[in-house]
Motif scaffolding. Sequence first.
Motif, PDB file in Angstrom:
ATOM      1  N   ASP A  73       0.845  -1.196   0.000  1.00  0.00           N
ATOM      2  CA  ASP A  73       0.000   0.000   0.000  1.00  0.00           C
ATOM      3  C   ASP A  73       0.879   1.244   0.000  1.00  0.00           C
ATOM      4  OD1 ASP A  73      -2.586   1.443   0.391  1.00  0.00           O
ATOM      5  OD2 ASP A  73      -1.641   1.975   2.306  1.00  0.00           O
ATOM      6  N   THR A  76       0.620   3.543   3.205  1.00  0.00           N
ATOM      7  CA  THR A  76       1.307   2.952   4.349  1.00  0.00           C
ATOM      8  C   THR A  76       2.814   3.114   4.216  1.00  0.00           C
ATOM      9  OG1 THR A  76      -0.477   1.342   4.612  1.00  0.00           O
ATOM     10  CG2 THR A  76       1.608   0.830   5.681  1.00  0.00           C
ATOM     11  N   LYS A 130      -7.227  -0.058   7.861  1.00  0.00           N
ATOM     12  CA  LYS A 130      -7.990  -0.952   6.983  1.00  0.00           C
ATOM     13  C   LYS A 130      -7.055  -1.825   6.154  1.00  0.00           C
ATOM     14  CE  LYS A 130     -11.515   0.858   4.775  1.00  0.00           C
ATOM     15  NZ  LYS A 130     -12.362   1.825   4.027  1.00  0.00           N
ATOM     16  N   TYR A 131      -5.999  -1.225   5.599  1.00  0.00           N
ATOM     17  CA  TYR A 131      -5.073  -2.007   4.784  1.00  0.00           C
ATOM     18  C   TYR A 131      -4.341  -3.047   5.626  1.00  0.00           C
ATOM     19  CZ  TYR A 131      -0.732  -3.326   2.566  1.00  0.00           C
ATOM     20  OH  TYR A 131       0.328  -4.070   2.092  1.00  0.00           O
ATOM     21  N   THR A 134      -6.278  -6.025   6.912  1.00  0.00           N
ATOM     22  CA  THR A 134      -6.652  -6.990   5.879  1.00  0.00           C
ATOM     23  C   THR A 134      -5.453  -7.789   5.392  1.00  0.00           C
ATOM     24  OG1 THR A 134      -8.491  -5.594   5.157  1.00  0.00           O
ATOM     25  CG2 THR A 134      -7.693  -7.240   3.586  1.00  0.00           C
ATOM     26  N   TYR A 135      -4.378  -7.109   5.016  1.00  0.00           N
ATOM     27  CA  TYR A 135      -3.253  -7.786   4.377  1.00  0.00           C
ATOM     28  C   TYR A 135      -2.094  -8.082   5.325  1.00  0.00           C
ATOM     29  CZ  TYR A 135      -5.935  -6.606   0.274  1.00  0.00           C
ATOM     30  OH  TYR A 135      -6.954  -6.499  -0.640  1.00  0.00           O
ATOM     31  N   TYR A 318     -13.318  -5.450   8.122  1.00  0.00           N
ATOM     32  CA  TYR A 318     -11.894  -5.605   7.872  1.00  0.00           C
ATOM     33  C   TYR A 318     -11.609  -7.038   7.418  1.00  0.00           C
ATOM     34  CZ  TYR A 318     -11.543  -1.349  10.706  1.00  0.00           C
ATOM     35  OH  TYR A 318     -11.678  -0.083  11.213  1.00  0.00           O
TER      36      TYR A 318
END
Length: 613
Positions: A73, A76, A130-131, A134-135, A318
């Motif tokens: 991301d 980020t 959020k990123y 999730t990942y 999420y």
Amino acid sequence: MSTLSATVGDQKPDSAPLRFKRGRPSSRMPLGMILLTCLCATSITAAHAQDKAGVGKDPADWVETETGIPVTDLLTTQKCGACHTPDGKGNLSRISWTRTTPEGWSQTIKRMVKLNGLSITPDDARAIVKYLSTYHGLAPEEAKPVMYFAEHRAVDETIIPNNTMRQTCASCHAFAQPMSSRRSHREWALVENLHKAMYSTAQRIYETPIKDHANEEGEAEPDNVPKPVLQGQAALDWLSKNAPVNTAEWAAWRPRIRPPDLGGKWLVAGSMSGHGRFVGEMTITPKAPGSDEFMTTTTLRALDDNHTYTRTGVALVYAGYSWRGTSQGQGATQPGHPDDPTGMMREAMWFAPDQTAGQGRWYWGDYHEFGLDVTLARETKAPVLVMASPDALRTGTQEKELHLYGADLPTDLQPRDIDFGGGVSVRRIVSASPTEVVAVVDVARDAVAGMRDVSVRGAVLQKAVPVYSGIDYIKVSPETGLARLGGIKYGKGYQQFSAIGWSNGPDGKPDTSDDFPVHVVDADWSLAEMPTVTYDDDIRFVGKLDPATGFFTPNVEGPDPQRRFMRNNYGEVWVVANSKTEKDAQGKPLTARAYLVTTVPTYKRWDQPEVSK
């Protein structure tokens, strides 16, 4: 005298639900602890070998050898990359070797702002959470066992593996706090460093040796006993082995991550202590196609009094499965009463990877002490069941009316289409609609006791209703309760108690593995003194227990001039339930009691990791 140890989540930033347990500490080391000591000795040898290779004892000097998760991301990377250095594989130091929940990442960003000078807008922080959730989050199978942490449940934790982990981790916060993360060996070591730097008690605990059986009994140690392992090293080894950054669950989940597809209608089944059970429907609408943000409209009906509740809300999801939201009800059914279920609630839910079912808690209160336990089932045009009422069937009962709630249920049912298993027969169908079936059933006197599934033309509700021959004993739930003084400057922390009737199960013996809860029983409630000092008078000062409902309201905070030594109104008491209807073999009412601590308010609230909408 028994001891009481309490852990309050807001005593430090790594907050947790309060847990407390009464009992006498064991004086003998479990076999598992002895084995852990042996394993730790081996790990220390490996760590020393690493030191000799030039790495150094400080984890900050170790070289990360485990496979990291690249940060893909851009935002980020921009916001975090100034301090967290990148490598040639797309990894960012620290971040790429950590996975955690939305609460964990939110807490981390707040710590970066407060301690390390990070400048970030709320919108950017929200997007990064959020990123990362999730990942760089948890697989659903990893998150589910610790969902009670996000749901703010007060529980006696059952996932603590041994006394060392209880001392090093669970003595200050819920064990679900570390188990909500997955980290490399180096990252777990750096977390220990952070704790030692911020909390003096952590360093003392980490540097305390694990005592073996001989030491605890005061006996001499054999000559061949290895040097004692420090609790911090043992905890580091356990976490590195049982909560590593790379797991089979994550490897299987990572390629399956996709945007949440939760739009549509969902059946809701819920229950709340003191309020009974609820059925209803939630309509979930995405804010935009493919969005992870949703709007909700929920209608619930209380089975006790048929009152209907309507709620509207918003939520974030999420990692495709982890729901965090808020909702607001309309009107107050009990104006001014703190457990009225029509106000604002926070929602924390876990959805199955196939996105057909969900479960969680909708909670409120100054200490999050009130909540609806909910399960959700997606409406798919196929028959689905979510609840049966009444909540138990007694053997020998004839012509008992039973309601089955669901969606898309067949309306042309015959008695043979409904199956409760052996000993329960459907006499006739009273009515059948797509959402509710009413049937009359007979229960044989020799029907096997236990939880029964119910099937309606292929739609199955597991453990839908218990069959029982009688109430053998009762328990008060919760068995250990907590309330907080308040009402002048601070909010009160209330406690609702319920009396649950239990069956001895097929073996007829109490307190064995086949015992099962039957239903809530009506009870008369009272407080009893729990003597701890010669002048104990706690029941006069701690608060009031409603004799009809079991709802405890604590007293006000502050020194009390009417009390000896001007003490506050805190104290320990027994909460006693005497059944109104169920009796023992001698014809006396069944009785049970629970332990209640009434303590002072939370005078200082540390920043709580809230990631709800």
